[in-house]
Structure formats: C-alpha cells, structure tokens
Enzyme design. Structure first.
Site, mmCIF file in Angstrom:
data_model
loop_
_atom_site.group_PDB
_atom_site.id
_atom_site.type_symbol
_atom_site.label_atom_id
_atom_site.label_comp_id
_atom_site.label_asym_id
_atom_site.label_seq_id
_atom_site.Cartn_x
_atom_site.Cartn_y
_atom_site.Cartn_z
ATOM 1 N N HIS A 140 0.807 -1.223 0.000
ATOM 2 C CA HIS A 140 0.000 0.000 0.000
ATOM 3 C C HIS A 140 0.838 1.270 0.000
ATOM 4 O O HIS A 140 0.382 2.318 -0.442
ATOM 5 C CB HIS A 140 -0.943 0.012 1.205
ATOM 6 C CG HIS A 140 -2.115 -0.889 1.035
ATOM 7 N ND1 HIS A 140 -2.110 -2.190 1.460
ATOM 8 C CD2 HIS A 140 -3.326 -0.703 0.469
ATOM 9 C CE1 HIS A 140 -3.264 -2.752 1.162
ATOM 10 N NE2 HIS A 140 -4.030 -1.876 0.557
ATOM 11 N N GLY A 141 2.027 1.202 0.530
ATOM 12 C CA GLY A 141 2.836 2.418 0.543
ATOM 13 C C GLY A 141 4.184 2.164 1.169
ATOM 14 O O GLY A 141 4.329 1.297 2.019
#
Lengths: 313, 499
Positions: free
Chosen positions: B350-351
């Site tokens: 996700h990041g």
C-alpha cells in the site's frame, strides 16, 4: 440438422442485434445526461428547483444548506460585463471593509516608517504566487487581476499542508524562481501553523525565507484564519520587510465548508483586499485594478505539491 | 478588453483546436479518472462506436486496447511507454517459461519476476530504502525525484500472476500479443484494480458476454452507485478527515474519534465506489470483473473481514505469497509466521512508509490472535449476540488501524490515538452536531448503507431492476445532478490511485 444450425444462427443474430440496440441505449444513457449538464453549464440561465438553484458543473461549491438561506452571489461571466456587474463586485468589496471586524489575537501594529518602492507600479510584471492550500484558492483570483492589468502570472505553486519550514528550507522554491524568473512574488503561508508554539523555530525559518527573497519585489500574505493563532502572524510580520506583510487574520471572510479555508467568494474578497493594499500601502506597489471579468482562463503553470508526501528539505 | 475574452457561450467548444489539443494531451494536474465528467461523456461516445463493432471480435479488441492506452496516457502520461514495455516483455517471458523444464524454467521465472518487480521497486520503494539506509547508517545518499506511475502496483501484480500461472501450467501463455495486451490494458481495471487474474480474464476475451437487458441494468446501477459512493459520500467525508489530519493538535479527542469513523467509511466508499464503476464499465463491454468487496464491515471477525475487503488483493496475497511460503501445511508456528509475512507485504504494497508496514503488522497479528482464539475457544457462529459483538469489535479494530493508513506520519497517528484514548469527552457530541451537521448526517447515511444486511439491499435492487430500460437515463441524470449539487471544488483522486 441444417434447420437447427440455421435456428441457432438466427438466434445469435437476434441476440447481437438486441445487444447493439442496448449498447446504443447505454451510450445515450451517458451522452444525453452529460450533454444536458454541459449545456446547462454553458447556458446563462439558472434553474430553480423548490427554491434551490441548480448548481452548474463548473460553479464552485457552497455550504451544505439550501441556497435560499444564503447570500445571493452573482457570478459574472465575461459576456455579462457591464457597468452594473463591476458595481456588484465593488459592493462585495465594501462588505468586507464595513463589517464588524473580528480579532483573533493581539493586534499587530507596525509603526515603523518605510519608503515605498519607487519602481513604476504600472510596469507589467512576471508574477509567481506560492503558498499552502489557501494559495490554491487565491491564485485563481490573482489570475483575474493579472488578466485585467496585463501582468503575466508565470506559475502558481500550491504546496498543500506546507508550513514556513517547507518554504524556507527547501531548494524547490529556489529552483522554481530560477526557472520562471518572476519579477514579483506573492507568498501565502501560515494556515498550517496557527497552533504552532515553537515560534523561535518558525521565526528562524521565516527570516531565512525573507533573506532568500532579498532583491525581489514581494508581498507576503498572512493566513486568512478563522481561529486564533499563537503568534505566527506576528513572527511573519517581523520577518518580512517593513510594509511587505499583509495581515489577513482579521478579515471577515465567508468560510468554506471545511470552516478552515475561505469559500470562493471569500477568496475573491480576500484578493480584492490584498489588491487594494498593494496599490495604496504596500512596500512594493503593483498595478492591481479590479478585474472587469472574473474566472478568466488560467494559463499559468500550476505546480501542486503535498507536504505530507514531499517535505522538500 | 473584449477581444481577450474567450467566448464561453460557444456550445461547440470541443471543436476549438486548443480544446482538442488540451483534451488529447496529458496534464499532470488533471489526470483522467472515472469520476471526470469529461471521461463519462467520452465513454458514451466510445460506447456508441463500440455498439457497431460488437460482432467484430478482432476490431473490437483493437478498439478497446487503443482506448485503454489512451486512457492510461491521460492518467499517467509518458509512463505509458514503460507500461507497453512491460506488456511486451511479459508476453515474451511467458512464452519462454512455458517451453522450459526443471531448473531452467525456475531461472526464467525468477528473472521474469525480478524484471517485473524491478519497476515497482524502483519507483515505489527506492526512496524508502535510501531514507532508512541514511537514517540507520548515517549516510548521505540523495533521494531520487520520482513520480509513481499510476496503477503500477496493480499491473505489476497482474503481470506476476500471469507469469506464475504460466509457470504452474494453470494457463497456457497467450498466443497472440493482442490478447495479453487486452488483459493488461483493459481500462476498467487498469489503474486501481480489481486485480484480475489471467486465468479468469483471458477466456472472456475469446467469448465475451453478449449484453442483455439484465446486464445493461446491472452495469448502469453499478456505475451510478459507484459515482454516488465516491463523489457524494467519500469526498465529503474526506474533507473533514483531511482537516483533522492536517493539524491533529488542533482537534479534540472526540473530533479525532469522529474522524476515525469518517475515514473508515470514506475509504470503503471511495474504493468500493471505484470498483463498482470499474465492474459496471467492464460489464457494458461484455466482460465480468470479480467483485472486490462483500459487505466487509459486517464481518464478525478479522479473518472474515479479509475475505470480504479488497478481495482481489487478499486472494492474490494468499495464492502468490501465503501458499507458496507453505500456507498452513508446515506447522502451527510457521502458519502464523507466514500470515504475518503476508500481511507485512500487504502493508508495504500500500505504501513505502513505516505506518503502512505497521498497519499490515497489526492486521497480521490480529489474524494470528483470531486463529488462536478459534483454536482454544469454541464459539457458536450462529449466535446472533456473538455475531454482533464480533462485528462491533472487528469494525472498531479495523477503524483504529485505518488511523495509521490515513495519518500524515507515524507520529501523528500515535498523537491521534493518544487524543482518542486520553482526551475523549463524549459530551462534545451536541456541539459537534451543531457545528458539523453534514458530517454527522453522512456518517449516519454511511452506517445505514454499510450495516444494512445484504438480503435487504438485494430486495431493494430487485425492485429497482423492474423499472423500464428507458428510465435508466433519468437515473444517471439524477445521480449526476446530486453529485454536482454537493460536489467539492476539487474532486479528490481515488485513494487507491496512489498505491
């Protein structure tokens, strides 16, 4: 056997025919509503629905309340410009000045005398505006002023969530200045540090930014805050050159939905107020006659940054 | 002065060369996504031409690929070249992998996976590694000025699944590059999923569904609901959430608590709205993408939650990470370890920030705890009270974890949590309701939608389906009008675009 095949083939043809008709209906399901919406957007007429004026696609958002409860805003389009519409803008500007002033902190009164720049204010400038999210609303209004007064808005740097630290310690601003070679800069910063208590740190950053701007004509616009600050406006007013800081804090501007930024009319009033100050009082004057038409197409480069993702230093 | 003014009353503005040029070119400030009204209008015209190609399979395929590449160009600009390069290389790699045996086959797979992942690693994670390297070893390596190509996390995972499936002989490699290009570029799933598996999608290219009235209604309904979810609910809630997270110190514990719930609903409506639009658009063209959400906030435990939330990602993680690691077949301790690793990778996907890794870890630990709980405590699944308590705990746990997902940094996430747990004053609800009534109204609407049992929703949908076909144009017009009346000045990009 042939009959069965023919039957099957006929059915497939029929299915595909139906499918084609449905696809055309589906296409029209998008085209018709959107053309209606765009047509309404481009038309000059407004539709009222049980006292609620139907908003247009390109119009700015307003509060989450029926329109009838709100101050009526006339959006002036270029083809509607008449003497009357200019007057309407002037009236709005007056409401800003005449309303009971609200104060969100200690008064900041700078009595130091300064000499206004002797540069010809009517000279056309290459303008750069940079700042936090409030710059995102203000640059459109500045664009109208540039359009009216023949200045060239070369770039708008909207650094969301940014503070003075981002602007002072980052190389980004220096490289943007280097790239666009502005002759006049607007800085709009402070909204994200209204609650800042580490004022010494902010002061150092503000002074660093001011030193970086030495030799450039600029106006430093303080945040249009709707709540008290803990001294950031004072810090900025002291860091900027005398007469180059515009205190926006006590302006009575209509708020946006988030209660934090001005709404579209607020930005318009804010810019009108800044323009008035620049023409009459600011250290670095500039030709800033009120625009005859608003919402002019913006041709300047808009650089969007987000301090949450890009700190810059 | 009049000569400088653009004649905005000209309805045929799109015939203006400047407008056409600006429409055809990529703008970094205005990437194209499904919620752009201009996209929806162009999609309508695209569909109109598509109607006449519906029985010409080859032309239809070329037409959709061309539109998809244009769509990607409008979203990501020059990164289109990178994407095309990846498609061509994957296609060739898969062919080689299929022809090899034994160790050679493994080596080819390894090289191809490394190649596919290298783009993602470079664009998404290089700065993260450099920052941490500098911090821990006190070095001074410069960060790269990188722009993350939109959708790279999604299409890299699709590329991996294709290569691995070919390696596992679950699918044959595409014989025709246009088939593989179609699968990868198909615009409804291109930039933010659902992550589509080649084995599910490639067969549809040969035999797409023929659209009928039921499919048409389903598509329009999904698109309309998706637009409302995203533009009406998620964007509105998002404004309040951003406000709180920009200056967490300026808000009370109660305001942080409301922001936490608001974000739980925002992210759900944002991403499930996007998925609904994507599935609806694909259906209109005759292709079915799998559902990505199945009432996740009604999950009575965290394991069920992950079967219902972002299903295409969780099933991908299960099939290509958890099971290859060993799944549940290498002992209890290893099972838990593999779960944690899988969720950590899920978090990192996700990041490239510690807060996402922490988020993944928290969910991984919760899955382990739930497995242990299920092992030691036998609960009656059909007991409604247990089920309700389970839903309450799961929803609140997931919401707390979202704080790490949304916060600006790790520190502000803890700041927010600390305010919620130490400075919570519930009596603020009255003042809050007066000051921010729209937030309260939207949270209430969100709760109503999210916590309504699927059976009731299905019943409502079945009634709506009975409406005649021609009335559906009115539904779209109504939905778009609602959106315009309440829209934000700047439409927020989909949250999952950044991943």
């Amino acid at each position: 056997m042939d009959d069965i095949n023919k039957n099957h083939s006929d059915k497939t043809d029929n299915n595909q025919q139906n499918s084609r008709v449905l696809l055309v209906i589906a296409a029209l399901s998008f085209i018709v509503p959107l053309l209606l919406i765009y047509s309404y957007d481009y038309s000059e007429k407004n539709i009222n629905f049980f006292g609620w004026q139907l908003k247009k696609l390109s119009s700015d958002s307003e509060e989450f309340v029926p329109k009838k409860n709100k101050v009526k805003i006339k959006i002036v389009k270029p083809n509607e410009i008449t003497e009357d519409s200019v007057e309407i803008i002037e009236i709005k500007k007056d409401t800003l000045l005449n309303n009971e002033q609200q104060s969100f902190g200690e008064p900041i009164i700078d009595t130091t005398e300064f000499e206004r720049s002797h540069a010809d204010p009517s000279e056309k400038q290459r303008i750069l505006i940079m700042g936090d999210s409030e710059c995102g609303g203000l640059y459109r209004q500045l664009n109208d002023y540039c359009f009216q007064n023949g200045h060239n808005l070369v770039a708008s740097v909207v650094w969301n969530s940014a503070t003075i630290l981002n602007f002072a310690y980052s190389d980004t601003i220096a490289s943007i200045i280097n790239k666009f070679q502005p002759t006049y800069i607007f800085i709009v910063v402070g909204l994200n540090e209204l609650y800042a208590r580490d004022l010494d740190k902010r002061r150092a950053a503000a002074e660093l930014l001011a030193s970086k701007l030495k030799g450039i004509r600029y106006s430093w616009i303080g945040p249009a805050n709707f709540t008290r600050d803990f001294g950031i406006n004072k810090v900025f007013s002291e860091a900027a050159e005398h007469g180059a800081f515009f205190l926006s804090r006590d302006l009575n501007l209509p708020k946006g939905k988030d209660n934090r930024h001005p709404n579209s009319e607020g930005y318009r009033m804010w810019m009108d107020s800044i323009a008035n100050w620049i023409q009459t009082t600011a250290r670095y004057p500039l030709l800033m006659n009120t625009p005859g038409g608003r919402n002019q197409p913006c041709k300047s480069k808009v650089i969007n940054l987000n301090a949450a993702k890009y700190r810059g230093y | 002065m009049q000569q400088n003014i653009v004649d905005i009353n000209n309805l045929f503005f799109f015939l203006n060369w400047e407008q056409i040029k600006s429409f055809l070119s990529y703008s970094v400030d205005k990437p194209w996504f499904f919620t752009e009204f201009s996209f929806l209008l162009i999609f309508g015209f695209f569909l109109l031409i598509y109607a006449f190609l519906v029985d010409k399979n080859k032309w239809k395929k070329i037409y959709i690929i061309a539109f998809s590449l244009f769509f990607y160009y409008k979203s990501s600009g020059p990164f289109l070249g990178l994407f095309v390069l990846m498609i061509v290389s994957d296609f060739l790699f898969a062919k080689y992998i299929a022809k090899q045996y034994g160790l050679k086959k493994k080596i080819y797979l390894f090289i191809s996976l490394l190649y596919s992942l290298s783009f993602l690693l470079y664009f998404k994670y290089s700065n993260f590694f450099i920052t941490n390297f500098n911090e821990f070893l006190d070095t001074d390596f410069h960060l790269n000025n990188l722009f993350l190509p939109i959708g790279i996390s999604f299409y890299t995972f699709q590329s991996i699944s294709y290569l691995v499936d070919v390696y596992r002989k679950e699918i044959e490699p595409s014989k025709d590059i246009s088939d593989y290009a179609f699968y990868m570029t198909f615009f409804p799933h291109l930039v933010a999923g659902p992550i589509v598996r080649a084995k599910d999608f490639l067969p549809q290219i040969v035999a797409p569904q023929i659209i009928n009235t039921a499919l048409y209604k389903e598509s329009i309904m999904r698109i309309t609901i998706g637009l409302i979810k995203k533009l009406f609910i998620a964007d509105y809630l998002g404004k309040y959430v951003s406000l709180v997270h920009e200056t967490p110190n300026g808000f009370s514990g109660f305001e942080h608590l409301i922001s936490m719930y608001a974000y739980s609903f925002q992210i759900y409506f944002d991403f499930s709205g996007y998925s609904d639009i994507a599935i609806g658009l694909a259906l209109l063209l005759g292709y079915r993408l799998k559902d990505n959400f199945d009432a996740p906030y009604l999950a009575s435990n965290i394991t069920v939650f992950w079967r219902k939330w972002h299903m295409s990602l969780s099933s991908w993680l299960k099939d290509y990470i958890y099971i290859p690691l060993g799944g549940s077949k290498k002992g209890v301790i290893n099972t838990y370890l593999f779960l944690l690793i899988t969720m950590l990778i899920g978090g990192l996907w996700h990041g490239s920030e510690w807060r996402f890794i922490f988020w993944g870890l928290a969910h991984g630990l919760a899955l382990v705890v739930h497995k242990l709980w299920s092992y030691f405590v036998k609960t009656n699944e059909s007991n409604k009270l247990f089920s309700l308590i389970g839903i309450f705990i799961t929803f609140n746990f997931v919401s707390l974890c979202w704080i790490f997902f949304r916060s600006v940094s790790f520190e502000t996430a803890f700041q927010s949590l600390s305010l919620i747990f130490t400075k919570l004053n519930l009596s603020e609800i009255i003042a809050f309701s007066v000051e921010r009534k729209e937030v309260i109204i939207l949270i209430f609407i969100s709760m109503l939608i999210v916590f309504t049992p699927s059976k009731i929703k299905q019943f409502i949908y079945s009634k709506i389906f009975l409406l005649p076909t021609f009335t559906w144009v009115i539904w779209i017009l109504l939905a778009l009008q609602i959106i315009i009346q309440f829209k934000d000045e700047i439409v927020q990009p989909f949250i999952y675009f950044q991943f």
